[in-house]
Design an enzyme around this catalytic site. Structure first.
Site, PDB file in Angstrom:
ATOM      1  N   ASP A 119      -9.656  -2.924  -6.174  1.00  0.00           N
ATOM      2  CA  ASP A 119      -8.834  -2.544  -4.893  1.00  0.00           C
ATOM      3  C   ASP A 119      -9.596  -0.978  -4.629  1.00  0.00           C
ATOM      4  OD1 ASP A 119      -7.147  -1.354  -3.428  1.00  0.00           O
ATOM      5  OD2 ASP A 119      -5.910  -2.145  -3.653  1.00  0.00           O
TER       6      ASP A 119
ATOM      7  N   SER B 124       0.976  -1.251  -0.153  1.00  0.00           N
ATOM      8  CA  SER B 124       0.285   0.007  -0.128  1.00  0.00           C
ATOM      9  C   SER B 124       0.502   0.801   0.041  1.00  0.00           C
ATOM     10  CB  SER B 124      -1.151   0.020   1.115  1.00  0.00           C
ATOM     11  OG  SER B 124      -1.420   1.195   1.358  1.00  0.00           O
TER      12      SER B 124
ATOM     13  N   HIS C 152      -7.071  -5.792  -0.697  1.00  0.00           N
ATOM     14  CA  HIS C 152      -6.334  -4.565  -0.971  1.00  0.00           C
ATOM     15  C   HIS C 152      -4.991  -5.710   0.705  1.00  0.00           C
ATOM     16  CE1 HIS C 152      -3.640  -0.585  -0.589  1.00  0.00           C
ATOM     17  NE2 HIS C 152      -3.835  -1.014   0.308  1.00  0.00           N
TER      18      HIS C 152
END
Length: 321
Positions: free
Chosen positions: A266, A132, A295
């Site tokens: 996502d 991320s 995610h």
């Protein structure tokens, strides 16, 4: 300042230290001290937000085992995203912290570079694994210190551009930028509950996950703390404002070292972003998930993702030995 186990056991070693004046948690599998022997390859996990290393425990342990326990696998938390042990405070020296903004997005990038300077020999070869916002941090680290011996960077569900414009970003931007202070009181009230009750509540929230990794429950409980939650939300607010255009220059400069893995559903980095970066860098190793992995993969797919990474880098491993 940390808990230890014998290095030859495939168990986690946790250490708390100050880096850039802020409490930092480091989770390690394999060698604990890289300064004690010959230069090694280090797999270093740069987490998402919240940057709690405990979320990655199963993922890291599986990766370490899959690599034949030949390489150390470490994760470094974001500054201030961990609850300090009783012998430490959140910040080491408030007078020094005032100028650095280590809890902000730029400060977290400098925090990771400082960690490498202080705890990893300069000639160590690095396999960076970002998740991320950790992927954004890695690109910035590679740009700011091009002399880092990075041999590979694996970017998992990368939030490296236009975060506020994503479906999740449109919801979270006003929350993080203008309304986050409203959350402090309920978080404080919840923090007064016994840990057993907090853990029960977390399991209820995650009840819909049939294969929940229960090692992530204590890490989630640790976020029911005003200081850690405030630091995570503050960093998140800056992500919404500062993660804008994709850094094509840095990607192009390091394309042969990068592996991107995008989610098929996502809400933080939509498929459109995958399609655009794939068109921009057709020669890059840019993949789209076909396994339905979320995610927040650490909640229920840490083992699976660790195995995938091993397959992606299997051929490279021989050249790093």
């Amino acid at each position: 300042m940390g808990s230890s186990v014998m290095e030859d056991k495939d168990e986690a070693y946790t250490e708390h230290l100050y880096c850039c004046g802020a409490v930092t948690e480091v989770l390690k599998f394999g060698t604990h001290n890289l300064h004690s022997g010959k230069p090694k390859v280090l797999f270093l996990i740069i987490p998402g937000n919240p940057g709690v290393v405990g979320f990655y425990k199963t993922f890291m342990q599986t990766l370490h085992q899959t690599l034949g326990r030949r390489y150390p696998v470490w994760a470094v938390s974001h500054a201030g995203h961990c609850v300090p042990p009783d012998t430490m405070d959140m910040i080491e020296d408030p007078t020094v912290m005032a100028a650095g903004d280590v809890f902000g997005l730029n400060g977290q990038i400098e925090h990771k570079l400082a960690f490498l300077t202080e705890h990893v020999p300069r000639d160590s070869r690095l396999v960076l694994v970002g998740h991320s916002i950790g992927c954004y941090l890695i690109l910035e680290m590679m740009k700011r210190d091009p002399e880092l011996q990075v041999v590979k960077s694996v970017m998992l569900f990368p939030t490296i551009e236009r975060m506020a414009a994503t479906p999740q970003g449109r919801v979270m931007t006003p929350v993080l930028c203008r309304l986050r202070y409203v959350a402090y009181l309920p978080i404080f009230l919840l923090s007064l509950l016994p840990d057993v009750l907090k853990a029960f509540m977390v399991k209820l929230v995650f009840g819909g996950l049939r294969s929940l990794d229960h090692s992530t429950v204590p890490s989630t409980v640790s976020l029911i703390n005003v200081d850690t939650a405030a630091n995570a939300m503050y960093m998140g607010s800056q992500e919404m404002l500062e993660v804008l255009e994709r850094d094509n220059f840095t990607i192009n400069q390091n394309l042969d070292k990068l592996v991107f893995y995008y989610g098929a559903s996502d809400h933080w980095c939509p498929v459109q972003y995958y399609q655009e970066i794939k068109r921009k860098f057709p020669e890059g190793d840019i993949r789209l998930c076909s396994r339905g992995i979320r995610h927040a993969f650490v909640l229920d797919a840490g083992k699976e993702v660790a195995g995938m990474i091993f397959e992606w880098i299997r051929e490279d491993l021989q050249t790093w030995s």
